[in-house]
Design an enzyme around this catalytic site. Structure first.
Site, PDB file in Angstrom:
ATOM      1  N   SER A 234      39.466  38.376  27.747  1.00 37.21           N
ATOM      2  CA  SER A 234      39.503  36.962  28.112  1.00 37.21           C
ATOM      3  C   SER A 234      38.748  36.781  29.424  1.00 37.21           C
ATOM      4  O   SER A 234      38.343  37.748  30.055  1.00 37.21           O
ATOM      5  CB  SER A 234      40.951  36.521  28.296  1.00 37.21           C
ATOM      6  OG  SER A 234      41.470  37.154  29.444  1.00 37.21           O
ATOM      7  N   LYS A 235      38.601  35.527  29.796  1.00 40.92           N
ATOM      8  CA  LYS A 235      37.912  35.237  31.059  1.00 40.92           C
ATOM      9  C   LYS A 235      38.568  35.997  32.210  1.00 40.92           C
ATOM     10  O   LYS A 235      37.902  36.464  33.128  1.00 40.92           O
ATOM     11  CB  LYS A 235      37.987  33.741  31.360  1.00 40.92           C
ATOM     12  CG  LYS A 235      36.853  32.947  30.760  1.00 40.92           C
ATOM     13  CD  LYS A 235      36.792  31.572  31.409  1.00 40.92           C
ATOM     14  CE  LYS A 235      36.202  30.560  30.465  1.00 40.92           C
ATOM     15  NZ  LYS A 235      36.138  29.218  31.035  1.00 40.92           N
ATOM     16  N   ARG A 236      39.888  36.116  32.122  1.00 41.77           N
ATOM     17  CA  ARG A 236      40.610  36.773  33.203  1.00 41.77           C
ATOM     18  C   ARG A 236      40.273  38.277  33.307  1.00 41.77           C
ATOM     19  O   ARG A 236      40.365  38.866  34.344  1.00 41.77           O
ATOM     20  CB  ARG A 236      42.118  36.575  33.027  1.00 41.77           C
ATOM     21  CG  ARG A 236      42.816  36.365  34.346  1.00 41.77           C
ATOM     22  CD  ARG A 236      44.302  36.107  34.199  1.00 41.77           C
ATOM     23  NE  ARG A 236      44.582  35.054  33.236  1.00 41.77           N
ATOM     24  CZ  ARG A 236      45.629  35.072  32.411  1.00 41.77           C
ATOM     25  NH1 ARG A 236      46.470  36.090  32.426  1.00 41.77           N
ATOM     26  NH2 ARG A 236      45.843  34.075  31.583  1.00 41.77           N
ATOM     27  N   ASP A 237      39.909  38.853  32.168  1.00 37.18           N
ATOM     28  CA  ASP A 237      39.534  40.275  32.185  1.00 37.18           C
ATOM     29  C   ASP A 237      38.051  40.459  32.472  1.00 37.18           C
ATOM     30  O   ASP A 237      37.489  41.516  32.209  1.00 37.18           O
ATOM     31  CB  ASP A 237      39.829  40.934  30.830  1.00 37.18           C
ATOM     32  CG  ASP A 237      41.258  40.755  30.429  1.00 37.18           C
ATOM     33  OD1 ASP A 237      42.117  41.233  31.164  1.00 37.18           O
ATOM     34  OD2 ASP A 237      41.517  40.116  29.383  1.00 37.18           O
ATOM     35  N   GLY A 238      37.435  39.411  32.932  1.00 39.77           N
ATOM     36  CA  GLY A 238      36.035  39.541  33.312  1.00 39.77           C
ATOM     37  C   GLY A 238      35.055  39.192  32.207  1.00 39.77           C
ATOM     38  O   GLY A 238      33.875  39.494  32.314  1.00 39.77           O
TER      39      GLY A 238
END
Ligand code: GLU
Length: 480
Positions: free
Chosen positions: A256-260
């Site tokens: 996801s965006k949070r994982d880069g």
């Protein structure tokens, strides 16, 4: 399969990429587009870009341009789509409302669609009641006995023709099945006049004669609903190929965006090659078999098979991506490599002589910016400052080192400027180094005098780049 009347001959394969314009081209979406494109190109078929913009609340301005720019950069050319036209234009769903209404009308006439008589609050009550009874909420259990005429003011719902189990084959996931609980009377057209994704994509896939629906696995659970719409319309559904998720590097969750997870054009900005992204993304889930990993897009088209995509999610790995990029840089013509490196260097550092040194050390163009920022290239342009003790190798002495540097100067002075090449410099210096107890007693101080760094390209390369005068001047400076 029959020949499709889509303007292109023998199009027995028609695929589409159907992004929603929500402002971001996630690498997962790009991979889906890539697989759909590869399959179309491999089969000499048609690849369509269709914009699914029926959820106006989620829309982000400029997204369509962004999507098209991304596909262009990657070389994923589409045969039909916005800006391109084609036999089913327009390819933007919000401009196709009349077509969905026509299909809705057909369903109403067949008795498979009805005006939803409930208010939002009422539906919410049904949902809560189901929850309290620990039962899944099914709208069809509240289906009205008689249908009012649909005037567009209320949502139009699908009347599931038959509540039953479904079995179907997915080209990637294999045989799939679902029980009757997967079916429900879902909304076809919202009260704002826009169709839902669930309805619009079916209409478009039929109209555009799509043969292979390549998309994310998140649509599998809704597939029975779609199959029952095809049945209600009396149309054979397309083949499905559902992509596994791309997983985050660590752990067991979706990238996801949070994982880069980045936007695809961020990779462009960072100086990754389009060919790299194609190759790397294809290999996230696909493997033609064998050891070989580096493929050009043309080669991928040849070896690609939908049924060789693995079912489980593949992990994103930045290091692997960098490795792919380094390999793809090597495939570029020499002039292009040079042009790119020079472009990424600041004006005062655009020296073609340092190109090989840089090339060896980077995996993507933006690494050049980092090298410059870290001062790693400064010594090519100005003599380094350092404390003289730094010249001493291990437990050698300053006298010894000075003596060795003097011999080096003498040896290098014997070379003419034209002969000041890596090989000649190396021959001269190695003659001296080999006569010492330890080669480091010469090679370390020479490297340090030239670069001021413990770790740097080898001293022969640096000397040849600096040229005879500058090299001698730095060695002189070291002994004084
Ligand atoms: N518009 C859908 C999405 O962006 C596409 C799903 C499909 O390909 O059918 O997720």
């Amino acid at each position: 399969m029959s020949e499709k009347d889509t303007g292109k001959k023998n199009a027995s394969v028609v695929t589409r990429f159907a992004p929603s314009p929500t402002g971001f081209m996630h690498v997962g979406g790009v991979r889906t587009a890539l697989f759909a494109w590869l399959w179309a190109r491999k089969n000499n078929g048609i690849f369509i870009l269709r914009i699914e913009d029926t959820d106006k609340e989620r829309e982000v301005e400029g997204s369509i341009e962004h999507i098209i720019e991304s596909l262009k950069w990657l070389g994923l050319d589409f045969d039909y789509g916005p800006e391109k036209d084609g036999p089913n234009a327009p390819y933007i769903q919000s401009e196709r409302l009349e077509i969905y209404k026509k299909y809705a009308q057909t369903l109403i006439e067949k008795g498979f669609a009805y005006a939803d008589p409930y208010t939002g609050d009422e539906v919410e009550k049904f949902r809560k009641a189901a929850e309290e009874n620990k039962k899944p909420f099914l709208y069809r259990e509240h289906r009205p006995k008689t249908f009012e005429v649909w005037d567009g003011a209320k949502p139009l719902r699908f009347k599931t023709p038959e509540i039953k189990s479904y079995k179907w084959n997915d080209l990637v996931q294999g045989d799939l099945s679902a029980g009757p609980e997967a079916l429900d009377d879902f909304i076809l057209i919202k009260s704002d006049g826009f169709p839902t994704y669930n309805f619009a994509h079916i209409v478009d896939d039929i109209e555009m004669q799509v043969t292979h629906v390549v998309r994310g696995q998140e649509f599998i659970s809704s597939t029975p609903k779609y199959l029952s719409v095809y049945e209600a319309l009396g149309v054979t559904p397309p083949l499905y190929a559902s992509m596994p998720h791309i997983m985050a590097t660590g752990g067991n969750k979706k990238l996801s965006k949070r994982d880069g997870a980045k936007d695809i054009l961020d990779y462009k900005k960072e100086g990754y090659l389009a060919e790299t992204m194609i190759n790397y993304l294809a290999f996230l889930g696909f493997n033609p078999g064998g050891e070989r990993e580096i493929f050009t897009p043309e080669e991928l088209i040849k070896v690609f098979e939908l049924n060789r995509i693995q079912r489980s999610g593949a992990k994103w790995n930045d290091e692997k991506l960098d490795w792919f990029n380094k390999e793809h840089i090597k495939l570029l013509p020499k002039e292009e490599i040079e042009k790119n490196i020079l472009e990424w260097l600041p004006p005062e550092m655009k020296n073609p002589k340092i190109i090989p040194v840089i090339l060896e050390r980077i995996s993507k163009w933006s690494d050049i910016t980092n090298m410059v920022g870290a001062g790693e290239l400064d010594f090519f342009f100005k003599a380094p400052e350092y404390a003289k003790e730094k010249l001493i190798y291990k437990n050698s002495s300053l006298e010894k080192i000075t003596g060795n540097l003097k011999s080096a100067i003498k040896a290098l002075e014997s070379l003419s400027e034209n002969n000041f090449t890596v090989e000649n410099i190396k021959t001269e210096l190695m003659k001296i180094a080999d006569s010492l107890d330890n080669r480091g007693e010469l090679l370390h101080p020479v490297r340090f005098a030239l670069s001021g760094l413990d770790k740097s390209p080898d001293p022969f390369v640096i000397a040849s780049i600096l040229g005879k005068n500058e090299t001698l001047s730095r060695l002189q400076k070291a002994i004084t």
